[in-house]
Design a protein around this motif. Structure first.
Motif, PDB file in Angstrom:
ATOM      1  N   GLU A   1      -9.726  -2.008   2.776  1.00  0.00           N
ATOM      2  CA  GLU A   1      -9.078  -2.354   3.810  1.00  0.00           C
ATOM      3  C   GLU A   1      -9.154  -1.157   4.762  1.00  0.00           C
ATOM      4  O   GLU A   1      -9.116  -1.285   6.048  1.00  0.00           O
ATOM      5  CB  GLU A   1      -7.727  -2.859   3.711  1.00  0.00           C
ATOM      6  CG  GLU A   1      -7.677  -4.032   2.847  1.00  0.00           C
ATOM      7  CD  GLU A   1      -6.321  -4.605   2.619  1.00  0.00           C
ATOM      8  OE1 GLU A   1      -5.469  -4.042   2.713  1.00  0.00           O
ATOM      9  OE2 GLU A   1      -6.288  -5.747   2.496  1.00  0.00           O
TER      10      GLU A   1
ATOM     11  N   ASP B   1      -7.177  -2.052  -3.531  1.00  0.00           N
ATOM     12  CA  ASP B   1      -6.330  -2.365  -2.248  1.00  0.00           C
ATOM     13  C   ASP B   1      -7.477  -2.844  -1.448  1.00  0.00           C
ATOM     14  O   ASP B   1      -8.000  -2.259  -0.746  1.00  0.00           O
ATOM     15  CB  ASP B   1      -5.780  -1.129  -1.910  1.00  0.00           C
ATOM     16  CG  ASP B   1      -4.435  -1.549  -0.728  1.00  0.00           C
ATOM     17  OD1 ASP B   1      -4.391  -2.737  -0.531  1.00  0.00           O
ATOM     18  OD2 ASP B   1      -3.830  -0.781  -0.156  1.00  0.00           O
TER      19      ASP B   1
ATOM     20  N   ARG C   1      -1.332   7.710   6.511  1.00  0.00           N
ATOM     21  CA  ARG C   1      -0.516   7.006   5.846  1.00  0.00           C
ATOM     22  C   ARG C   1       0.353   8.211   5.038  1.00  0.00           C
ATOM     23  O   ARG C   1       1.425   8.171   4.877  1.00  0.00           O
ATOM     24  CB  ARG C   1      -0.585   5.871   5.148  1.00  0.00           C
ATOM     25  CG  ARG C   1       0.574   5.062   4.436  1.00  0.00           C
ATOM     26  CD  ARG C   1      -0.103   4.287   3.282  1.00  0.00           C
ATOM     27  NE  ARG C   1      -0.855   3.249   3.795  1.00  0.00           N
ATOM     28  CZ  ARG C   1      -0.732   1.985   4.331  1.00  0.00           C
ATOM     29  NH1 ARG C   1       0.589   1.633   4.308  1.00  0.00           N
ATOM     30  NH2 ARG C   1      -1.473   1.284   4.665  1.00  0.00           N
TER      31      ARG C   1
ATOM     32  N   SER D   1       0.945  -1.201  -0.193  1.00  0.00           N
ATOM     33  CA  SER D   1      -0.041  -0.149   0.017  1.00  0.00           C
ATOM     34  C   SER D   1       0.844   1.202   0.004  1.00  0.00           C
ATOM     35  O   SER D   1       0.577   2.026  -0.744  1.00  0.00           O
ATOM     36  CB  SER D   1      -0.964  -0.147   1.329  1.00  0.00           C
ATOM     37  OG  SER D   1      -1.684  -1.206   1.305  1.00  0.00           O
TER      38      SER D   1
HETATM   39 MG    MG Z   1      -2.107  -2.693   2.629  1.00  0.00          MG
END
Ligand code: MG
Ligand code: TYD
Length: 460
Positions: free
Chosen positions: A129, A175, A138, A106
């Motif tokens: 997710e 993802d 992130r 990711s």
């Molecule tokens: Mg991931």
């Protein structure tokens, strides 16, 4: 008119073997209880099918009239990634990125999205997710983002495919494929049937819009992308992101590529602010190498077009059991056993009385025959408890009679060793006789052509 009943088949979740009825053991891979039910391949869910733009090529084209030219590619801005992709992203391609959970899939893709959206490309990042907040957290570690990056947190395959078709991004990220769910495919999310269904939908979307789609796929314990093997057959490109759990190095490896070579690797380091490219992997791989210790030998392996120096370590010690123990990390177990048999037979060293542990330091996996000579030298060095000169590099394939056979691209290997300041290079005799390198490029490095592993005994 009544809707035709959808044809269902059973297929193996491990290897993709198809069968009209359920089987306890798969005849393909002999796995037990691995069969799942799913719509037959190519049977894309009706409800989604209606919404996909139609295919363009209806009439067959004459091959000699087809305009080929170079594929149009988008550079990601990450050199290591572009190299593995074969020079950038091909428009309308479907790319699978596999790897263990937590390895950095990711992060890598989000970093790519950041650079591409900065260049003005419209990007859609779909996560099944994480929530937008988690993605933002992130992203904040990676730097600032432009307004061309859209995120969607959704797992419904219908909604996802429709959003892609409506938004028409240049590049979309899924993802992960295991979280995508379509009611029509039955079964739970992540099951083989669901994964197969979702992949075929994304394949059609990629080709018809066109949009380049990256699919993230988690890897099972056995090291294959969870879900059927058919997934790998369906996509254009398969990349694996791998690395040693503890170490911060990460290797991106091309396994299949319809638009480029498959043997290239990209090297990264995981840092506090995302993945950093490692442009000189040799230096990196040799960090922390012990000086003049028995069992440590530097060798040179070609990864695609790039020579990479790596340290092979061997530990040979007397066995306490009837059966000697052998273990390998980063290289092929059977190859090491074969080389030990060659040493035993040709050099008369009683390997049967010794345990042996072989490790390619740095977490990289090398399966090239040119590694043979390094492995043999490391084993002999550890067995005799004599250090192998730490300023010497050796490479070459070892045959069953103990002969050292020529390998490809010897010039590049020699140049890499010279560049990193090594003083001597042991290589196959056949290579050394045909070497075409200027004296000045050698940096004072000595070349030695060996014909058989007997000659190794003189330098250890
Ligand atoms: Mg991931
Ligand atoms: P991630 O990309 O979530 O892995 P995957 O998608 O393959 O499951 O990577 C998560 C790991 O990377 C996690 O252990 C934290 C670490 N990490 C860093 O070290 N630095 C960073 O800047 C980021 C974003 C993650």
């Amino acid at each position: 008119m009544a809707k035709a009943k959808k044809k269902l088949v059973f297929f193996c979740k491990e290897c993709g073997f198809e069968s009209p009825k359920w089987l306890g053991q798969c005849p393909g891979c002999h796995e037990w209880d691995s069969f799942a039910e799913a719509p037959a391949a190519g049977n894309v869910t009706e409800s989604i099918k209606g919404r996909l733009p139609g295919s363009v090529h209806r009439t067959p084209a004459k091959l000699n009239e087809v305009q080929a030219g170079e594929e149009e590619r988008i550079n990601t801005g990450i050199e290591e990634l572009d190299r593995v992709l074969g020079g950038g992203i091909v428009a309308g391609s479907l790319i699978l990125v596999g790897g263990d959970p937590g390895i950095g899939k990711s992060t890598l893709l989000l970093q790519m999205c950041r650079l591409l959206s900065g260049q003005g490309h419209k990007i859609l990042y779909i996560s099944g997710e994480e929530s937008p907040k988690q993605i933002k957290m992130r992203a904040e570690r990676l730097g600032s983002f432009s307004s061309n990056l859209y995120v969607l947190c959704e797992t419904d395959l219908g909604v996802v495919s429709e959003t892609i078709a409506d938004t028409k991004p240049g590049i979309a990220i899924i993802d992960s494929i295991q979280t995508m769910y379509s009611e029509d495919a039955g079964q739970a999310p992540g099951s083989a049937g669901q994964v197969r269904e979702a992949t075929s939908v994304f394949m059609r979307l990629a080709k018809s819009l066109p949009v380049s789609i990256f699919i993230v796929g988690h890897v099972t314990k056995e090291g294959v992308v969870a879900g059927p093997k058919t997934l790998e057959h369906m996509v254009d490109t398969v990349l694996y992101f791998e690395g040693d759990g503890g170490a911060s190095y990460r290797f991106l490896r091309g396994v299949k590529n319809r638009f480029g070579p498959t043997d290239e690797i990209g090297v990264f380091e995981m840092c506090a602010d995302g993945l950093k490219e490692v442009l000189n992997p040799s230096e990196y791989m040799l960090q922390g190498k012990p000086e003049n210790e028995p069992g440590s030998v530097v060798t040179c392996s070609m990864e695609g077009t790039r020579p990479i120096l790596a340290e092979v370590q061997a530990l040979v010690c007397q066995t306490n059991f009837n059966m000697p123990r052998r273990a390998t990390a980063g290289t092929d177990y059977n190859r090491v056993n074969l080389l030990m048999a060659v040493i035993e037979k040709r050099l008369g060293v009683r390997m049967g009385d010794y345990d042996a542990y072989i490790n390619v330091a740095g977490g990289m996996r090398i399966s090239e025959p040119a590694l043979d000579l390094g492995i043999v030298a490391a084993i002999l060095s550890s067995y005799r408890n004599q250090a192998f000169d730490s300023k010497t590099v050796c490479f070459g394939e070892v045959g069953l009679t103990g002969e050292i056979r020529a390998v490809n691209l010897a010039e590049q290997r020699v140049m890499e060793a010279a560049k990193l300041g090594f003083k001597r290079c042991i290589m196959p005799k056949a290579n050394s006789q045909k070497l075409n390198i200027k004296e000045s490029a050698l940096n004072g490095m000595q070349l030695a052509g060996f014909g058989s592993i007997y000659e190794l005994l003189e330098v250890i």
